[in-house]
Design an enzyme around this catalytic site. Sequence first.
Site, PDB file in Angstrom:
ATOM      1  N   GLU A 111       0.878  -1.344   0.096  1.00 17.60           N
ATOM      2  CA  GLU A 111      -0.062   0.082   0.091  1.00 17.60           C
ATOM      3  C   GLU A 111       0.939   1.340   0.144  1.00 17.60           C
ATOM      4  O   GLU A 111       0.538   2.284  -0.657  1.00 17.60           O
ATOM      5  CB  GLU A 111      -1.060  -0.025   1.140  1.00 17.60           C
ATOM      6  CG  GLU A 111      -1.956  -0.970   1.084  1.00 17.60           C
ATOM      7  CD  GLU A 111      -2.948  -1.267  -0.201  1.00 17.60           C
ATOM      8  OE1 GLU A 111      -3.136  -0.089  -0.758  1.00 17.60           O
ATOM      9  OE2 GLU A 111      -3.166  -2.444  -0.439  1.00 17.60           O
TER      10      GLU A 111
ATOM     11  N   HIS B 104       1.553   2.242  -3.367  1.00 17.29           N
ATOM     12  CA  HIS B 104       0.582   2.760  -4.026  1.00 17.29           C
ATOM     13  C   HIS B 104       0.738   4.430  -3.636  1.00 17.29           C
ATOM     14  O   HIS B 104       0.538   5.503  -4.291  1.00 17.29           O
ATOM     15  CB  HIS B 104      -0.724   2.603  -3.625  1.00 17.29           C
ATOM     16  CG  HIS B 104      -1.242   1.356  -4.365  1.00 17.29           C
ATOM     17  ND1 HIS B 104      -1.507   1.156  -5.871  1.00 17.29           N
ATOM     18  CD2 HIS B 104      -1.670  -0.053  -3.835  1.00 17.29           C
ATOM     19  CE1 HIS B 104      -1.982   0.015  -6.147  1.00 17.29           C
ATOM     20  NE2 HIS B 104      -1.847  -0.639  -4.924  1.00 17.29           N
TER      21      HIS B 104
ATOM     22  N   GLU C 109      -0.665  -0.593  -9.961  1.00 16.06           N
ATOM     23  CA  GLU C 109      -0.331  -1.900  -9.260  1.00 16.06           C
ATOM     24  C   GLU C 109       1.004  -2.192  -9.542  1.00 16.06           C
ATOM     25  O   GLU C 109       1.707  -2.931  -8.794  1.00 16.06           O
ATOM     26  CB  GLU C 109      -1.281  -2.787  -9.945  1.00 16.06           C
ATOM     27  CG  GLU C 109      -1.452  -3.973  -8.983  1.00 16.06           C
ATOM     28  CD  GLU C 109      -2.156  -4.020  -7.513  1.00 16.06           C
ATOM     29  OE1 GLU C 109      -2.619  -2.835  -7.411  1.00 16.06           O
ATOM     30  OE2 GLU C 109      -2.128  -4.816  -6.779  1.00 16.06           O
TER      31      GLU C 109
HETATM   32 ZN    ZN Z   1      -2.600  -2.764  -5.025  1.00 16.71          ZN
END
Ligand code: ZN
Length: 499
Positions: A264, A267, A293
């Site tokens: 995370e 991201h 991603e």
């Molecule tokens: Zn992800």
Amino acid sequence: MITEEKLQAYNDWLFRKSAYDMALSIIMTDKMTVAPSGGSAYRDARTAYLSGELFSIVTDPAIIELLKEMKDDPDLDGDTKRAAYLYYKDAMATMCIPKEEFIAAEELMNKSYDAWLEAKTKNDYSIFEPYLKKVIETKKKHYSYRNSDMDLYDQMLDDFEPGMNREKYDVFFNALKERLVPLIRRVEEAEQIDDSFLYQHYDIEGQKRYCADLLKYLHFDSDWGYQNETEHPFTNWVCENDCRTTTKYIENNVASAILSTVHEVGHATYEHDCDDKYDGMILSEGISSGMHESQSRLFENYLGRTVAFWEYNLPLLKKQFPEQLKDVTPEQFTAAVNVARCSLVRTEADELTYPLHILVRYEIEKGLFDGSISTEGLDQTWNEMYKKYLGVDVPSAREGILQDVHWSDGSFGYFPTYALGSAFSAQFTAKMREEIDVDEALRSGHFEICVDWLKEHIHKYGCRYDADEIMKIATGKAFDVNYYLDYLEEKYTKLYHLK
Ligand code: ZN
């Protein structure tokens, strides 16, 4: 000609829109983390109203006209034109839907999320099935309003990954099947790696203390980021310099929260590191789901699952769990977090078998939209496909069809980007490793050296360019799936001492 006055109107519109975006984002983050479930009916109705207001802002005819003019204006700078083009494209996709239907759909998605959560908690697919059916019908109807020449599911794929369609994904997934399935069989027959120490009792307070160290190592700083807990980890950008990530702690699985945290933060860093000049506009967002991603998986797998990463981090983790990890070396720990084993839950899957979980989703989604698969009995269809591709028996809907949240809000076409993103990261990492000493940076506690490379070659551009262009800017080449397949083959051949 775009006058000063028109530009002012555009900027005012951007400001208004960003205020609603921010409010809805924080409400959604709150709902999925700490908000008491008792308030959901009241909250959801008001949230749907706010979404309707945003809908009106985004589809304001005067603004649509202006965006159309701006995107084609030869005198405007490239950044502004690109932003206008992206807003225009978004507006076109939204405005074809009648407003009442749009609001009703928002409400349905909220209820569907609650039904999914209840179904998962009670391990009962029949609670979720009617909602899933309605969500699919709604999506079909909404896409039909676009009057596109493209097939319905192709349009959905294109929304998450511009330029992708079933034809291209079929080629991609076939390449994966061809090289990965035999590799997985060879790994299954090889001598297995002991990873049992990962699944002892690790008390959650200790895990949280280590994760605080980990967030520091990753440079996820409290002046722009905050980590919460949730059922299904995700990241949300509330506004510039305010990013919320989430994780989930599991008592008898120490690697789960750690690797989901690294994922995370990947991201989060992607959008945080975008050039400041794009603040408050669409260009500060990631290009596509696949590209997003690619950054989270690059963090998680290509950095977080390496020996060099654990040479630095294992001593920190051992401070919390000296007994459980007493004799474990960084090499053993790394081998354990890379164990490949066909399993039930995608988010817990290893790098090698992961794409097969996506393949199942992809095949089911194709079937749901061409009519060959129905929501009724879909839990059974799911179980059959897991047996076919992964060779596992699914014991419960919770570990089967109900495991992921994304179908509850109608995110069809989204899952394939998970596999595509993993393949993008292989090519990015190969280039990064040519240019900087990644292992030395990781083992010496200088994670920021990798982040700086990514920022310079990928992150700073936001969505100024599309995925194909960024691939060429960052690596000098067009996307080539063989980087991914070569990487997996090399990694697992070494890890399992395959001949
Ligand atoms: Zn992800």
